[in-house]
Structure formats: C-alpha cells, structure tokens
Write an enzyme that holds these catalytic residues in place. Structure first.
Site, short mmCIF file in Angstrom:
data_model
loop_
_atom_site.label_atom_id
_atom_site.label_comp_id
_atom_site.label_asym_id
_atom_site.label_seq_id
_atom_site.Cartn_x
_atom_site.Cartn_y
_atom_site.Cartn_z
N SER A 254 50.46 38.77 31.67
CA SER A 254 51.01 40.04 31.21
C SER A 254 52.46 39.83 30.79
O SER A 254 53.00 38.73 30.93
CB SER A 254 50.96 41.07 32.34
OG SER A 254 51.92 40.71 33.31
N LYS A 255 53.06 40.91 30.31
CA LYS A 255 54.43 40.82 29.79
C LYS A 255 55.40 40.24 30.81
O LYS A 255 56.41 39.64 30.44
CB LYS A 255 54.91 42.20 29.34
CG LYS A 255 54.11 42.71 28.16
CD LYS A 255 54.86 43.77 27.37
CE LYS A 255 54.16 44.07 26.07
NZ LYS A 255 52.98 44.95 26.21
N ARG A 256 55.08 40.45 32.08
CA ARG A 256 55.95 39.88 33.13
C ARG A 256 56.10 38.37 33.00
O ARG A 256 57.07 37.78 33.41
CB ARG A 256 55.35 40.16 34.52
CG ARG A 256 55.74 41.45 35.13
CD ARG A 256 55.16 41.60 36.51
NE ARG A 256 53.75 41.25 36.59
CZ ARG A 256 53.27 40.24 37.29
NH1 ARG A 256 54.07 39.46 37.97
NH2 ARG A 256 51.97 40.00 37.32
#
Ligand code: GLU
Length: 487
Positions: A254-256
């Site tokens: 994910s963007k994390r």
C-alpha cells in the site's frame, strides 16, 4: 492444453491508477496466453459507475502498453465477444438475469442498507457469520406490496444452493467453502446495474474464458461464481488464484510502502523490461535461479505450476538492482533518449537537444549509468558535467588548500591552458609531467585535482570525468578551487 483454447482475461476496474499487483495479474495472464498461443483479453469492469473514470481507463491502456503487454480483444480494438466494457453490456446481463428468474433462482430483496448493517453487527456480536439471512426469499405478495409502497429500492439476489462448494484451484488445490457462511448475494443493484459477481460470470461465459487467473483476494468470491456458472448450466473455467503482493513488512502493498502504481514507477525512470521482469518474479519462479529473463524467455518458461502459494514480497532493493542491470545493458542511444526528459526535469536543456549535444549527453549517460538505480537519478549524477561549478564538500577542502595541493592546481592550470582539447591521453600525460616536475604522486597529486574538478573524494574515475568536461569548465573549476578559503 490445446493451445488455441486458452482464453484469459485481465479485468481491471478503472477506479484508480493501475496498481503494481494488478499489473502483475495482467502480466501473468499475458504470459500464459502467449505461451499457449491463446488469446489475451482486456475487459474493463466499470459496473461501479460512481467510482469508475475514463481517465483511469486511458491510464490502464497506457500502462499496459508501456509494459509491452498487447491484447487480442479489448474495448479499444474490439473482438468477437464485445463490447469489452461492462457498462456497455447491460442488455446481455438482462438476458442472463431472465434465465435465472425463469428457473426461480433469483428474487427481489427490499432490505435497506441500514437494516443489513444492523443485522450484520448483531450476527458478529452473537458469534455468527455476517451473511445475508435470505429473509426476502419467501416474501408474500402483501409484503412486497407494502415495501413497494414504502418506496424502497429493491435489489435482486441469487439463491445460493445449500451445499458446500469446492474450488479446484490450480495453485492452491481444493478449497472447500461452507455454504452456511455464504448468503444469497446481490446480482442486480438498486441502481438497476449488475453486481460485480454477476457481471464477471456472465462475461467469463460469453467471452469463453478458459482460465481465470486472478489475485487470491478473489478466492472467497469464487464459490459464488461457481454457483452462478452452474445455475446457467455452463462449464467452469479453471481457476488459479495468485498470491498477493506484499510490502517488505508482510502486509498488503500500500501507499505506506511507497509507490504502488505503475505510472509512479514509470515516472521514476524504471525501464519497462526491467519492471516487468521484476513483476514476473513476484510469486513465480522459472524453476532455477535465473533472474534476468527476456520477454521471450518469460513466455517460454512461464507456467502455473511455477507459481507459489506464499505471498510475494515487493522489495525495492531487488527492483533497483534489476533496473540497474537493465540500465547498464541498454543500447546507449536508446538510454540517452529515455534519459533526456529526466535531465530536462532537472532543469537542463529546456529548449531541447541538438545532434551534437545528444552525442555528448550520451557519453555522460554512459559514464554515469553504472551508478543509477533509475533514470530520475540522472540529473544529480550528470550535474558534475552539466553545471558550471561543482560544490566542494567541506571535508575535502584541505586537499586543495595545502601548499602541495595549490602547486598541483597551478601547474595543472598552466599546462591545460596551452592545450587545445583535453582527452584521456592528454590528461594522463599532464599528470605524469606534474608528477615529475613537482615530485608528488598518489593522493597528493590526484586528490587536489579530483576535489577541484568533481568536488568529491570518491566517484567516477577522474580521467573519465575530465575527458567529458570542456576545457573552459576545467579551467574555471581549477581557478575556483585555488581561490577557495579554508573555513
Ligand atoms: N475487476 C476485478 C478487480 O479489479 C477483477 C475480477 C476478476 O479478475 O475476476 O479486482
């Protein structure tokens, strides 16, 4: 497997930029189709009208083309089983709905979203499966009338059979699903459009899909899909649910974790062949330890048996390593063409590049390519050649301020001034002369020049750097270094 029978599809929903995990699904389907000389179909699943956008469809085309994945049937090129956008297939879905209704396999449900949510929470609290309780299966005419009068907007649900369903998965083996955990599900939404489950199955039937190769996140949907195939009296495709793409910490990418969409990697300057080579090795292995594989090799070696059950880790270090390999092997003209937009983004050549500049830039690209992970890093490496001045790191100033250093710089300057051009041989012979005349060698000779010309103690070999610098720049940097005070 009869080669001509293979028909696989990539079926993205255009609700965002193409995620690298989805790009991997596209690649695996593509490799499988090409290996068995079958067909690779692109289908746009835009049943979610509110979240789907044309912009994202264009982006999907762009990203797939960038990855070198061409399709045999799709919205933009048509084909025998079109249209290939679900929003254009409403009449087909209606015909299929009629079939279910005729066989008493579908019914209208008036439960509101709020009611469903309350029941869902209650079920969880009571330790039961949060499934639809099928309560509208047996509505009386009177109840229906009442709901209609209340102005409720109904959905249509499919009657799930009351028996367990086994998914025979080519990667995971047999996976059995308890029917008690799966309620009757929506096949037509209150807006009159088909649900995801319904449209997927109808399209896979109509498009004669032989293998459904998709992410493991869809595995829980598959018993529903199988029940629908049976209800329509159709043969099942073969299912292969691929492991998910994870970040290094083992959670869903994910963007994390940083960049997650294909366009971000394209913009960062990853090469498409490197990127697709990297994606191919996420959850698939050729059976030996080869890692750098051409497209033809990937097609030749690809198999569903080579896909792993365990999740695939998207590791940026591996991607950087692989991209670096491709950057070093790329034909220099091609690499230079790809690098120029990044140089322009870095502020160089705002008005474009002429032929002789191109030749010089290609030498610079060649000199620095060994240091690059991706092309967006090129301006910082090319700055050494392209900027007028270099920034001299504080820790290195002592080399140019020492008496010996100053003498080296002075003598070097006078020798260069009398030369027409400075190539590698000329530079080497100047160094030899200075060594003889001043009786200095090694670091004492080399460091003052390196610091003055490149600003750093480490980096490119000095003669390579010098050969790419104009005489004017060389002299200018030597003068600046001579004047540089110690702080
Ligand atoms: N549209 C679905 C998705 O983007 C894919 C469905 C499928 O492959 O069956 O996740």
């Amino acid at each position: 497997m009869s080669p001509s029978k293979v028909r696989v599809r990539f079926a993205p929903s255009p609700t965002g930029m193409l995620h690298v995990g989805n790009a991997r699904s596209a690649l695996f389907n593509y490799l499988f189709a090409r290996k068995y000389k079958g067909k690779f179909i692109l289908r746009i699943e835009d049943t979610d009208i509110e979240r789907s956008e044309v912009l994202y469809i264009d982006e999907i085309y762009h990203d797939l083309k960038w990855l070198g994945l061409d399709w045999d049937e799709g919205p933009d090129i048509g084909g025998e089983n079109g249209p290939y956008r679900q929003s254009e297939r409403r009449d087909i879905y209606k015909t299929y709905l009629k079939k279910l209704q005729t066989n008493d396999l579908a019914y209208t449900c008036y439960c509101s979203a709020e009611e469903l949510e309350i029941r869902r929470k209650d079920a969880i609290q009571n330790g039961q499966a949060p499934r639809y309780d099928n309560r509208c299966r047996h509505l009386t005419d009177e109840q229906i009338k009442k709901f209609e009068q209340e102005g409720r907007k109904p959905v249509i649900r499919f009657k799930m059979p009351e028996e367990n369903i086994v998914v025979k998965d080519l990667i995971r083996g047999d996976v059995e699903f308890d029917h008690q955990l799966i309620g009757d599900f929506v096949i037509f939404k209150s807006d009159g459009g088909p649900s995801f489950h319904f449209a997927v199955v109808v399209d896979d039937i109509e498009m004669k899909i032989s293998h459904v190769i998709r992410g493991e996140d869809h595995l829980p949907n598959t018993p529903r899909h199988i029940a629908l195939f049976h209800a329509f009296g159709c043969e099942l495709p073969l299912f292969a649910h691929m492991s998910m793409t994870m970040g290094p910490d083992g959670t869903r990418l994910s963007k994390r974790h940083g960049a997650t969409s294909v366009n971000q990697y394209r913009e960062l300057g990853y090469l498409p062949d490197a990127f697709s080579n990297f994606l191919a090795l996420l959850g698939w292995s050729p059976g030996d330890d080869r890692e750098i594989l051409t497209r033809d090799e990937l097609i030749d070696l690809f198999s569903i048996e080579g896909m792993t059950k365990s999740s695939a880790i998207f590791g940026i270090d591996k991607l950087n390593w692989m991209n670096g390999m491709y950057i070093r092997q790329a034909p220099i003209d091609k690499l230079t063409r790809l690098a120029i937009p990044y140089l322009q983004k870095g502020g160089y050549y705002p008005n474009g590049v002429n032929e002789s500049e191109f030749v010089w830039i290609s030498k610079v690209v060649d000199a620095v390519r060994g240091y690059l992970n991706c092309l967006s890093e090129i301006p910082q490496h090319a700055a050494l050649f392209m900027n007028e001045e270099v920034e001299i790191e504080e820790a290195s100033v002592e080399f140019i301020r020492s008496d010996e250093g100053q003498k080296v710089l002075q003598l070097f300057q006078s020798k260069i001034e009398s030369m027409d051009t400075v190539d590698i041989d000329a530079f080497k012979s100047v160094l030899k002369d200075i060594q003889g005349e001043l009786d200095v060698k090694g670091k004492q000779l080399y460091m003052p020049l390196r610091i003055a010309l490149t600003g750093k103690k480490e980096g490119l070999e000095l003669h390579v750097a010098v050969a790419l610098l104009e005489k004017k720049k060389i002299l200018q940097r030597i003068q600046t270094a001579q004047a540089r005070p110690l702080i």
